[in-house]
Design an enzyme around this catalytic site. Structure first.
Site, short mmCIF file in Angstrom:
data_model
loop_
_atom_site.label_atom_id
_atom_site.label_comp_id
_atom_site.label_asym_id
_atom_site.label_seq_id
_atom_site.Cartn_x
_atom_site.Cartn_y
_atom_site.Cartn_z
N ALA A 25 13.11 24.06 19.58
CA ALA A 25 14.39 24.60 20.02
C ALA A 25 14.89 23.86 21.25
O ALA A 25 14.08 23.46 22.11
CB ALA A 25 14.27 26.10 20.33
N CYS A 26 16.21 23.66 21.32
CA CYS A 26 16.83 23.16 22.54
C CYS A 26 17.63 24.31 23.14
O CYS A 26 17.32 25.48 22.90
CB CYS A 26 17.71 21.94 22.26
SG CYS A 26 19.10 22.28 21.18
N MET A 27 18.65 24.03 23.91
CA MET A 27 19.41 25.07 24.58
C MET A 27 20.04 26.05 23.59
O MET A 27 20.05 27.26 23.81
CB MET A 27 20.51 24.44 25.44
CG MET A 27 21.33 25.45 26.24
SD MET A 27 20.44 26.17 27.61
CE MET A 27 20.42 24.76 28.72
N THR A 28 20.56 25.54 22.48
CA THR A 28 21.31 26.41 21.56
C THR A 28 20.87 26.28 20.10
O THR A 28 21.28 27.08 19.28
CB THR A 28 22.81 26.07 21.62
OG1 THR A 28 23.00 24.69 21.28
CG2 THR A 28 23.38 26.33 23.01
N ARG A 29 20.05 25.28 19.76
CA ARG A 29 19.78 24.98 18.36
C ARG A 29 18.30 25.11 18.01
O ARG A 29 17.42 24.73 18.77
CB ARG A 29 20.22 23.56 18.02
CG ARG A 29 21.66 23.26 18.34
CD ARG A 29 21.97 21.80 18.01
NE ARG A 29 23.33 21.41 18.40
CZ ARG A 29 23.86 20.23 18.16
NH1 ARG A 29 23.15 19.31 17.53
NH2 ARG A 29 25.08 19.95 18.55
#
Length: 481
Positions: A25-29
């Site tokens: 996961a990154c900030m939003t995805r």
């Protein structure tokens, strides 16, 4: 929201556990590695509760928004059995198959045919070189900018104090030796030895102790063909980047033909000798030409085109963001924030590009007021607050981009904010943030101009979308009645 059930549905739509090679996961995805895209039900994934959008890249990127994505990953990785952020070999075959070699080869060919986008892959590698350096670039840029303001406003009252000069040294050091770090990362990113790339980067650093800059018989060394004195700084970061990539390529070619018994010491020696001459005679001049070309283009757009240039840059930025190519601009931002560069560390491009997100926020508010679709209203409620703070992916992928016309009006509306930013000559002393957080990095004294510009971007996106960007039939088609 039942994140366990969401993860179960996702896993089913993605083709099952055996079709997943990684999850992170990154900030939003939620970024999921897929073995066989033909087994993925993309339409079904988009309909899973909480999914704001889907981006197809080297991984399948499912947009949930900040906060939610981490909760989804927490459940999802337990179902896949894969460590968070750690990928298996993407070419490895699934655990359950009757003919492992045939299925692996078939899936590999499908993936390559579907995602073989050389330009995107290349630009992503270039961006990766600088992404790892961003914490230092951001912090050093802030130090340099703040110290310059202190020196001017206090007439150098703190100059000479040991603790103040220590802080200034931290800001100076990063940009003074940034070519070494760029060369190191470039060589490693392209499959070579990082240390050899770092040595290549030193050719872009002006140091009086450098033998090439020494004087003999009261004369400096001149180069062949040009009869000019070597100027290490001329090629700058771009020369270091190209040199690091070239050293990686050269190293791989040499090691391929070098006998194992002498490979350890002869291969790196040849890389440095051959590569060093190539950097001196070819890469440095090319780097200088590219650097001058970039500054010439930016100067023309910023100074000659003025507000028109600001409008074009801001309005054209969202399409780049939508496909992830905006990261390719990271090297240019690093050039602009270099205190020894042509702009003396002031990045005039970044504030203009920041306005692109403002157009999205305005478009989202307009849609919220005009539409009667409850599902879309819910997405907008979740997306506007983070959009104001500079995280525009939820608004883009969940709201404007699927609707098409709203995305266009958001782009066109944001251009007015970019025009204002150009009119006010806004400049950033660092990078790494956007939205209202941009107030932290614009030049001191320009905060009011920044607020006015982003307000204009909000208004532009709002007005164009309110009057021209709302199609209720399209909204109901995308989000349901």
């Amino acid at each position: 929201m039942d994140y366990r059930q969401i993860s179960i549905q996702l896993l089913e739509k993605l083709g099952g556990k055996e079709n997943i090679s990684s999850n992170a996961a990154c900030m939003t995805r939620l970024r999921v590695g897929i073995r066989d895209m033909s087994r993925v039900d993309l339409a079904g994934v988009k309909k899973v509760e909480g999914v704001l959008g889907v981006v197809e890249s080297n991984t399948l990127q499912i947009v949930f928004g900040p906060g939610k994505v981490n909760k989804v990953l927490e459940e999802f990785y337990q179902l896949t059995g894969l460590a968070k952020g750690v990928a298996e070999d993407p070419d490895a075959a699934p655990a359950k198959t009757e003919n492992v070699s045939d299925l692996t080869r078939e899936n590999k060919e499908k993936q390559k045919a579907k995602h073989d986008k050389p330009v995107q892959r290349f630009l992503k590698k270039i961006a990766n070189i600088f992404v790892a350096l961003l914490p230092g670039i951001i912090a050093a840029g802030l130090i340099n900018g703040i110290c310059n303001v202190i020196n001017v406003s206090t007439d150098g009252a703190l100059s000479g104090l040991w603790w103040y000069e220590c802080i200034r040294t931290m800001g100076w050091a990063l940009f003074a030796y940034l070519p070494i770090l760029v060369g190191f990362n470039a060589a490693r990113e392209f499959g070579g030895s990082g240390v050899l790339g770092a040595i290549a980067g030193t050719m872009s650093i002006a140091n009086t102790a450098m033998p090439l800059l020494a004087t003999f018989d009261d004369k400096q060394i001149t180069l062949p063909f040009t009869n000019a004195v070597f100027n290490p700084a001329a090629g700058g970061l771009l020369a270091a980047l190209i040199a690091g990539v070239f050293f990686a390529f050269l190293e791989k070619q040499i090691r391929r033909i070098m006998p194992d018994i002498i490979d350890t010491f002869i291969s790196p020696l040849l890389v440095l000798i051959i590569g060093g001459l190539a950097v001196l005679l070819i890469i440095q001049p090319v780097g200088a030409m590219l650097t001058n070309g970039i500054f010439t283009v930016l100067t023309f757009v910023y100074e000659k085109l003025g507000v028109v240039g600001g409008y074009i840059l801001s309005a054209g930025f969202l399409p780049l963001v939508s496909v992830g190519l905006h990261q390719a601009l990271t090297p240019i931002h690093a050039l602009l924030n270099d205190p020894e560069g042509a702009t003396k560390g002031i990045n005039y491009l970044l504030p203009i590009l920041m306005m692109a997100g403002g157009g999205q926020v305005g478009a989202g508010i307009a849609l919220y007021l005009r539409t009667k679709n409850k599902k879309l209203k819910g997405y907008i409620r979740d997306s506007v607050p983070v959009g104001i703070l500079g995280i525009g992916e939820p608004m883009m992928y969940a709201v404007t981009l699927p609707l098409g016309r709203s995305f266009l009006t958001a782009c066109l509306g944001s251009g007015f904010g970019g025009a204002a930013a150009a009119l006010f000559h806004l400049g950033a002393i660092s990078q790494g943030v956007s939205g209202l957080f941009g107030l932290l990095i614009v030049q001191p004294g320009q905060q009011m101009g920044f607020v006015v510009s982003i307000a204009i971007a909000y208004a532009g996106g709002f007005l164009l979308t309110y009057f021209f960007g709302v199609d209720e039939d399209r909204i109901n088609e995308v989000y349901g009645d």
